[in-house]
Design a protein around this motif. Structure first.
Motif, PDB file in Angstrom:
ATOM      1  N   ARG A  85       0.813  -1.218   0.000  1.00  0.00           N
ATOM      2  CA  ARG A  85       0.000   0.000   0.000  1.00  0.00           C
ATOM      3  C   ARG A  85       0.843   1.262   0.000  1.00  0.00           C
ATOM      4  NH1 ARG A  85      -2.360  -1.138   4.242  1.00  0.00           N
ATOM      5  NH2 ARG A  85      -1.272   0.215   5.721  1.00  0.00           N
ATOM      6  N   SER A  86       1.907   1.300   0.823  1.00  0.00           N
ATOM      7  CA  SER A  86       2.601   2.571   1.009  1.00  0.00           C
ATOM      8  C   SER A  86       4.121   2.456   1.012  1.00  0.00           C
ATOM      9  CB  SER A  86       2.148   3.207   2.337  1.00  0.00           C
ATOM     10  OG  SER A  86       2.346   2.323   3.417  1.00  0.00           O
ATOM     11  N   GLY A  87       4.670   1.345   0.544  1.00  0.00           N
ATOM     12  CA  GLY A  87       6.109   1.177   0.564  1.00  0.00           C
ATOM     13  C   GLY A  87       6.572   0.621   1.901  1.00  0.00           C
ATOM     14  N   LEU A  88       7.852   0.321   1.976  1.00  0.00           N
ATOM     15  CA  LEU A  88       8.395  -0.315   3.175  1.00  0.00           C
ATOM     16  C   LEU A  88       8.406   0.673   4.337  1.00  0.00           C
ATOM     17  CD1 LEU A  88       9.429  -3.210   3.552  1.00  0.00           C
ATOM     18  CD2 LEU A  88      11.748  -2.304   3.415  1.00  0.00           C
ATOM     19  N   SER A  89       7.712   0.301   5.419  1.00  0.00           N
ATOM     20  CA  SER A  89       7.663   1.144   6.611  1.00  0.00           C
ATOM     21  C   SER A  89       7.349   0.254   7.801  1.00  0.00           C
ATOM     22  CB  SER A  89       6.605   2.247   6.472  1.00  0.00           C
ATOM     23  OG  SER A  89       5.311   1.661   6.347  1.00  0.00           O
ATOM     24  N   GLY A  90       7.514   0.815   8.990  1.00  0.00           N
ATOM     25  CA  GLY A  90       7.237   0.052  10.193  1.00  0.00           C
ATOM     26  C   GLY A  90       8.437   0.010  11.112  1.00  0.00           C
ATOM     27  N   ASN A  91       8.395  -0.903  12.075  1.00  0.00           N
ATOM     28  CA  ASN A  91       9.422  -0.999  13.106  1.00  0.00           C
ATOM     29  C   ASN A  91      10.241  -2.270  12.930  1.00  0.00           C
ATOM     30  OD1 ASN A  91       8.533   1.383  14.519  1.00  0.00           O
ATOM     31  ND2 ASN A  91       6.800   0.176  15.264  1.00  0.00           N
ATOM     32  N   LEU A  92      11.530  -2.164  13.217  1.00  0.00           N
ATOM     33  CA  LEU A  92      12.445  -3.302  13.149  1.00  0.00           C
ATOM     34  C   LEU A  92      13.227  -3.343  14.452  1.00  0.00           C
ATOM     35  CD1 LEU A  92      13.650  -5.551  11.318  1.00  0.00           C
ATOM     36  CD2 LEU A  92      15.351  -3.883  10.589  1.00  0.00           C
ATOM     37  N   ARG A  93      13.123  -4.465  15.168  1.00  0.00           N
ATOM     38  CA  ARG A  93      13.775  -4.605  16.475  1.00  0.00           C
ATOM     39  C   ARG A  93      14.932  -5.596  16.343  1.00  0.00           C
ATOM     40  NH1 ARG A  93       8.548  -7.017  18.817  1.00  0.00           N
ATOM     41  NH2 ARG A  93       8.863  -7.996  16.791  1.00  0.00           N
ATOM     42  N   ILE A  94      16.141  -5.127  16.669  1.00  0.00           N
ATOM     43  CA  ILE A  94      17.346  -5.943  16.509  1.00  0.00           C
ATOM     44  C   ILE A  94      18.053  -6.067  17.853  1.00  0.00           C
ATOM     45  CG2 ILE A  94      19.495  -6.253  15.235  1.00  0.00           C
ATOM     46  CD1 ILE A  94      18.456  -4.305  13.141  1.00  0.00           C
TER      47      ILE A  94
END
Length: 294
Positions: A85-94
């Motif tokens: 819908r809107s391209g790569l976005s969000g949270n990534l926890r490492i």
């Protein structure tokens, strides 16, 4: 159902109703009610209850495995639809072992340049905490040792080989030469990482070769705490080359290669062995492979 499974996973991770409720951002009565509703829906008791959390029942342990798979798949589906819908976005926890923290930007900086809509959260953890965090869905990925202790079924991408240096002040008394042996290191006054750190267990393995393992008078889970003691001139420490070179860059400390033998251990990215990966995690794995190729 998904919300209830996520609360159940949080309870299994935290082993405490109050902390699990806080992690899920709900009240404790709401979480307790959700667990009971889940038990009613599945027709089994999931949790041993008393005045406090007393563990999972055998049925609860089996449901936990399913819950992690189901919630992981649902998160992957949500992330993929958001990416469409809107391209790569969000949270990534490492989760990152402390000795690799200075190097993590080699991976995350080019990743974020390609995907500016992603927010990355990096937490310093032991190797065992990273594994359990990936299993419990607390972490999306980790940076840890690949070749020293069992990792189980995870995706692995080697990033670099870790070798070791003795870090001390320039006037610290050392045997002559451009390198030092592990047997000589074992006789020095040392400050080292704590025994719960895999780096310390690796160091112990090599110090145990020529004789008994060193017994440091100072231990810490923070490399910065070790360096603060090294700066006094009373102790030396053993650190990975990349970290040692960083601390020795201004000349106030020196980093001496530890040879006889010089040893290496692989550090890399690990991720859940699940196909397909979420779009964010797939992009991170691609960035790790690019870095490994470079």
């Amino acid at each position: 159902m998904i919300d209830k499974l996520e609360m159940f996973i949080a309870l299994a991770r935290e082993r405490h109703f109050g902390r699990a409720a806080e992690a899920c951002r709900v009240t404790q009565p709401t979480l307790s009610s959700a667990i009971r509703q889940l038990e009613d829906q599945l027709g089994v008791q999931l949790v041993f209850r008393g005045s406090r959390f007393q563990g999972l029942t055998p049925e609860g342990a089996r449901v936990l495995d399913w819950a992690r798979r189901i919630v992981g798949d649902v998160r992957a589906l949500r992330d993929e639809m958001r990416a469409v819908r809107s391209g790569l976005s969000g949270n990534l926890r490492i989760g990152v072992i402390p000795t690799a923290v200075p190097m993590v930007a080699d991976l995350t900086a080019p990743f974020l340049e390609r995907h500016p809509g992603v927010h990355v959260r990096i937490l310093s953890r032991t190797s065992s905490e990273i594994l359990s965090g990936i299993e419990s869905l607390e972490f999306d990925a980790g940076i840890t040792y690949l070749d020293n202790e069992p990792l189980g079924r995870v995706t692995q991408i080697p990033l670099y080989a870790e070798s070791y240096r003795l870090v001390c002040t320039p006037d610290f008394p050392l045997p002559p030469g451009d390198s030092i042996g592990w047997d000589d290191v074992a006789r020095l006054p040392l400050c080292l990482l704590t025994a719960d750190m895999q780096n310390r267990r690796i160091v112990n393995q090599h110090l145990a070769g020529p004789g008994a393992p060193a017994t440091p008078s100072v231990e810490s889970n923070s490399p910065l705490a070790l360096i603060s003691h090294v700066m006094t001139g009373r102790w030396a420490s053993i650190l990975p080359k990349q970290l040692a070179d960083l601390f020795a860059a201004d000349g106030r400390l020196r980093a001496t290669p530890i040879a006889q033998p010089e040893v290496e251990h692989q550090v890399g990215l690990i991720a859940p062995h699940r196909e397909p990966h979420t779009p964010i995690l797939a992009a991170l794995i691609d960035a790790a492979r690019r870095l490994a190729g470079d």
